[in-house]
Design a protein around this motif. Structure first.
Motif, short mmCIF file in Angstrom:
data_model
loop_
_atom_site.label_atom_id
_atom_site.label_comp_id
_atom_site.label_asym_id
_atom_site.label_seq_id
_atom_site.Cartn_x
_atom_site.Cartn_y
_atom_site.Cartn_z
N TYR A 139 8.74 -2.00 14.71
CA TYR A 139 8.05 -0.71 14.77
C TYR A 139 7.79 -0.25 16.21
O TYR A 139 7.71 0.95 16.48
N ALA A 158 1.17 -1.41 12.27
CA ALA A 158 2.11 -1.10 11.20
C ALA A 158 2.41 -2.33 10.35
O ALA A 158 2.45 -2.27 9.11
N GLN A 159 2.62 -3.45 11.01
CA GLN A 159 2.96 -4.68 10.30
C GLN A 159 1.83 -5.14 9.39
O GLN A 159 2.06 -5.69 8.31
N GLN A 180 2.53 -3.03 6.34
CA GLN A 180 3.85 -3.12 5.72
C GLN A 180 4.30 -4.52 5.35
O GLN A 180 5.08 -4.71 4.42
N GLN A 185 10.98 3.57 11.45
CA GLN A 185 11.66 2.30 11.26
C GLN A 185 12.09 2.07 9.82
O GLN A 185 13.20 1.60 9.56
N GLU A 186 11.24 2.41 8.87
CA GLU A 186 11.52 2.10 7.48
C GLU A 186 12.60 2.99 6.87
O GLU A 186 13.42 2.54 6.06
N SER A 205 6.44 -6.51 6.98
CA SER A 205 7.89 -6.49 7.11
C SER A 205 8.43 -7.84 7.57
O SER A 205 7.73 -8.62 8.22
N PHE A 234 8.18 5.39 3.59
CA PHE A 234 7.63 4.13 4.10
C PHE A 234 8.22 2.92 3.39
O PHE A 234 7.76 1.80 3.61
N THR A 293 3.11 -1.68 16.69
CA THR A 293 3.87 -2.54 15.78
C THR A 293 2.98 -3.49 15.00
O THR A 293 3.24 -3.80 13.83
N THR A 331 6.12 3.85 11.77
CA THR A 331 6.47 3.10 10.56
C THR A 331 7.55 3.81 9.77
O THR A 331 8.54 3.19 9.34
#
Length: 285
Positions: A158, A146-147, A150, A85-86, A152, A103, A143, A82
């Protein structure tokens, strides 16, 4: 004429190559993370990752906070992917709208104040707290887990960092020996007693280790290691934070890392340290 033709051909090839490099950078942009010359870290643990000093220090803190919270290793993989990517594992001052930090958490979405979110420990703790609330996250793809935290606009993004994050997790959680090696350059941020004190304080905050002890002369610290895995956790954290804390040498078991070499090498039986990790800082200039 032949010489001119060769020169002309060389110039054409150089122009084509330059255009190609430009187009690659333009198209992938933020996905290129080049280490800072003289301050780079290499991580090898059934794979290979290279980071700059800031990225490495942040990764080490994220991993340590996960273990301090008693989260499973899978959680550390998700957290690192995470942050990759962020923010590219960099503690950003801003981002999309009011997003901040490792993050890219948003004060307007209840993640905390800007000052809190800019603290890597706070940000990592908030992420793990959010992940823990996601039912079944342990069985999800990286992913998807994480999603779930987040939310996103790019939910699949991710996953591309999963492999790198698994390598980092194996190293930073002590599942590999002498796996983190950093070249810190000749100008440490801190030296002497100030470096030793800051190193002890931040190691304690990241890992929750009140038993981390400074030697009387304040040239570094020692950390008790209950087993080899714990020892390599702390040793890798110390090397990861070598630049920002003025670490000159780290010793555990029969291996040592030094800032001069930037690599691990064997030591004599006389210096061997099996029950503790020893770190030395740069002396006063």
């Amino acid at each position: 004429m032949r010489t001119r033709a060769i020169v002309a051909t060389g110039l054409v090839l150089l122009i084509i190559a330059s255009i190609g490099i430009y187009l690659v950078i333009r198209n992938v942009g933020d996905d290129i993370r080049l280490p800072i010359a003289g301050r780079s870290c290499t991580v090898r643990a059934d794979g290979h990752v290279r980071l700059n000093a800031e990225q490495m220090a942040n990764a080490a803190t994220i991993a340590a906070i996960g273990i301090q919270r008693k989260m499973p290793e899978r959680a550390v993989v998700v957290a690192l992917a995470t942050a990759f990517q962020e923010s590219g594992l960099e503690n950003l001052a801003g981002g999309d709208r009011d997003s901040i930090g490792l993050f890219q958490q948003r004060p307007s979405q209840g993640w905390g104040t800007p000052e809190q979110i800019r603290d890597p420990r706070y940000a990592a703790n908030k992420f793990y707290a959010g992940l823990k609330k996601v039912r079944g996250w342990q069985e999800m793809r990286v992913t998807d887990a994480a999603q779930a935290v987040q939310r996103s606009a790019f939910p699949e993004a991710y996953e591309k960092w999963a492999d790198e994050s698994e390598v980092l997790t194996r190293a930073l959680l002590g599942d590999a020996t002498a796996a983190v090696a950093c070249t810190v350059g000749r100008t440490p941020v801190m030296r002497g007693a100030a470096a030793a004190a800051a190193l002890t304080q931040n190691l304690t905050l990241d890992w929750g280790l009140p038993e981390a002890v400074n030697p009387a002369e304040l040239t570094g610290l020692t950390v008790p290691a209950a087993d080899p895995r714990d020892g390599w956790r702390y040793a890798h954290w110390l090397v990861s934070h070598a630049h920002d804390h003025g670490v000159r040498r780290v010793l555990f078991a029969d291996l040592e890392w030094t800032a001069d070499r930037g690599t691990w090498s064997r030591v004599s039986d006389r210096e061997r340290q099996d029950a503790q990790v020893v770190a030395e800082v740069f002396g006063e200039a």
